[in-house]
Scaffold this motif. Sequence first.
Motif, PDB file in Angstrom:
ATOM      1  N   ALA A   1       0.489  -1.129   0.247  1.00  0.00           N
ATOM      2  CA  ALA A   1       0.207  -0.261   0.204  1.00  0.00           C
ATOM      3  C   ALA A   1       0.744   0.971  -0.088  1.00  0.00           C
ATOM      4  O   ALA A   1       2.019   1.005   0.483  1.00  0.00           O
ATOM      5  CB  ALA A   1      -1.165  -0.007   1.092  1.00  0.00           C
ATOM      6  N   LYS A   2       0.521   2.538  -0.221  1.00  0.00           N
ATOM      7  CA  LYS A   2       0.903   3.329  -0.105  1.00  0.00           C
ATOM      8  C   LYS A   2       1.875   3.849   1.295  1.00  0.00           C
ATOM      9  O   LYS A   2       1.460   3.558   2.403  1.00  0.00           O
ATOM     10  CB  LYS A   2       0.181   4.493  -0.028  1.00  0.00           C
ATOM     11  N   GLY A   3       2.682   4.204   1.858  1.00  0.00           N
ATOM     12  CA  GLY A   3       3.422   4.227   2.608  1.00  0.00           C
ATOM     13  C   GLY A   3       3.971   2.720   2.739  1.00  0.00           C
ATOM     14  O   GLY A   3       4.607   2.653   3.571  1.00  0.00           O
ATOM     15  N   GLY A   4       4.120   1.881   1.808  1.00  0.00           N
ATOM     16  CA  GLY A   4       5.025   0.489   1.684  1.00  0.00           C
ATOM     17  C   GLY A   4       4.879  -0.331   2.422  1.00  0.00           C
ATOM     18  O   GLY A   4       4.922  -1.522   3.340  1.00  0.00           O
ATOM     19  N   GLU A   5       3.083  -0.163   3.277  1.00  0.00           N
ATOM     20  CA  GLU A   5       2.572  -0.872   4.333  1.00  0.00           C
ATOM     21  C   GLU A   5       2.549  -1.962   3.230  1.00  0.00           C
ATOM     22  O   GLU A   5       1.969  -1.878   2.259  1.00  0.00           O
ATOM     23  CB  GLU A   5       1.706  -0.257   4.888  1.00  0.00           C
ATOM     24  N   PRO A   6       2.676  -3.542   3.833  1.00  0.00           N
ATOM     25  CA  PRO A   6       1.555  -4.705   3.890  1.00  0.00           C
ATOM     26  C   PRO A   6       0.173  -4.269   2.881  1.00  0.00           C
ATOM     27  O   PRO A   6      -0.698  -4.159   3.924  1.00  0.00           O
ATOM     28  CB  PRO A   6       1.935  -6.226   4.226  1.00  0.00           C
ATOM     29  N   ASP A   7      -0.199  -3.808   1.765  1.00  0.00           N
ATOM     30  CA  ASP A   7      -1.701  -4.376   1.549  1.00  0.00           C
ATOM     31  C   ASP A   7      -2.432  -5.517   1.421  1.00  0.00           C
ATOM     32  O   ASP A   7      -2.139  -6.737   0.264  1.00  0.00           O
ATOM     33  CB  ASP A   7      -2.000  -3.790  -0.256  1.00  0.00           C
ATOM     34  N   TYR A   8      -3.119  -5.492   2.599  1.00  0.00           N
ATOM     35  CA  TYR A   8      -3.470  -6.691   3.166  1.00  0.00           C
ATOM     36  C   TYR A   8      -5.096  -7.137   1.988  1.00  0.00           C
ATOM     37  O   TYR A   8      -5.438  -8.067   1.334  1.00  0.00           O
ATOM     38  CB  TYR A   8      -4.747  -6.618   4.369  1.00  0.00           C
ATOM     39  N   ALA A   9      -5.692  -6.103   1.755  1.00  0.00           N
ATOM     40  CA  ALA A   9      -7.021  -6.000   0.963  1.00  0.00           C
ATOM     41  C   ALA A   9      -6.824  -6.302  -0.172  1.00  0.00           C
ATOM     42  O   ALA A   9      -7.080  -7.701  -0.727  1.00  0.00           O
ATOM     43  CB  ALA A   9      -7.838  -4.649   0.986  1.00  0.00           C
ATOM     44  N   LYS A  10      -5.125  -6.366  -1.093  1.00  0.00           N
ATOM     45  CA  LYS A  10      -5.014  -6.113  -2.361  1.00  0.00           C
ATOM     46  C   LYS A  10      -5.032  -7.402  -2.307  1.00  0.00           C
ATOM     47  O   LYS A  10      -5.263  -8.986  -2.785  1.00  0.00           O
ATOM     48  CB  LYS A  10      -4.309  -5.453  -2.877  1.00  0.00           C
TER      49      LYS A  10
END
Length: 292
Positions: free
Chosen positions: A253-262
């Motif tokens: 996700a934005k900010g480099g966090e893992p994108d759980y939803a995706k």
Amino acid sequence: MQIQWYPGHMTKAKRQMQEDIKLIDLIIELLDARAPLASRNPDIDELGKNKYRLILMNKADLSDEEKNREWSSFFREKGYAVVSLDARSRAGMKQITSVIMEVCKEKIERDRKRGIINRPVRAMVVGIPNVGKSTFINSYAGRACTKTGNKPGVTKGKQWIRLNKNVELLDTPGILWPKFEDQNVGLFLAFLGSINDEILNKDELAVELIERIRRDYPGMLTSRYQSEESQFSEEGPASFVLLGIARARKCVAKGGEPDYAKAAVLFLDEFRSGRLGRITLENVLIEKQNEG
Ligand code: G4P
């Protein structure tokens, strides 16, 4: 997880089916081989008593072959004829007519004794939404079929597809409703993508599916998501496993966090399309224990 149901046109569908069933000899019931119980509604047994019965375990290309065999035996022991099928392939259709003739042999013999020769078996396809009813009808009927409705002597308003000299099919399938009252059923149908999952929390759904797959198919997730660049483990809380999938598939996700939803959407999609492997979510043994 709470799944909300919107039964809508259920009563109308049921009334229509009661009318249609009067016209036929055989009910061809489709279910999804990945969840054979959740994807059927047992009300059809009451609606269709005194009719010949054939169960098609559809989408068998996506389900576990060994469990296909177990579920086939389970239903056969209950008196149904059963065929496992991939409705999208014309190849699987060859055997259906001969199975229909076998299932209805009493009727054919009775007709013969009364001097009625070659009266086709009349059949109707039923099943809950998305099990593949239309795909099956198109594939079974193919191009060779002729519609026989609205001709003199044929029930007005009903379209029949004359498949060959032995079988006629009602051209609109009967839509059964899932067992709304059972939350587990809702969950399985959500896994399969058979209910509108816009209303569902996909992260939670993915986590629930991970729990089941790693229990019933240990190693499958690892072989899909482990790679040289990314270490992956199926152990620990299932939400961590989803994190591992996000990392493996570079869902950021934005900010480099893992994108759980995706990652959740991607994972559900890989399961539904069979890319994860052939999986059956329900187990015969557990069902037999429940039945006592
Ligand atoms: P329904 O009439 O019972 O509501 O179901 P329908 O035939 O519309 O089939 C629902 C989806 O399931 C379709 O995919 C169809 O292609 C797929 N399907 C049907 N039978 C089988 C099968 O035996 N194996 C597999 N793997 N899939 C099957 P869709 O994504 O909605 O449409 P499309 O992408 O195929 O156009």
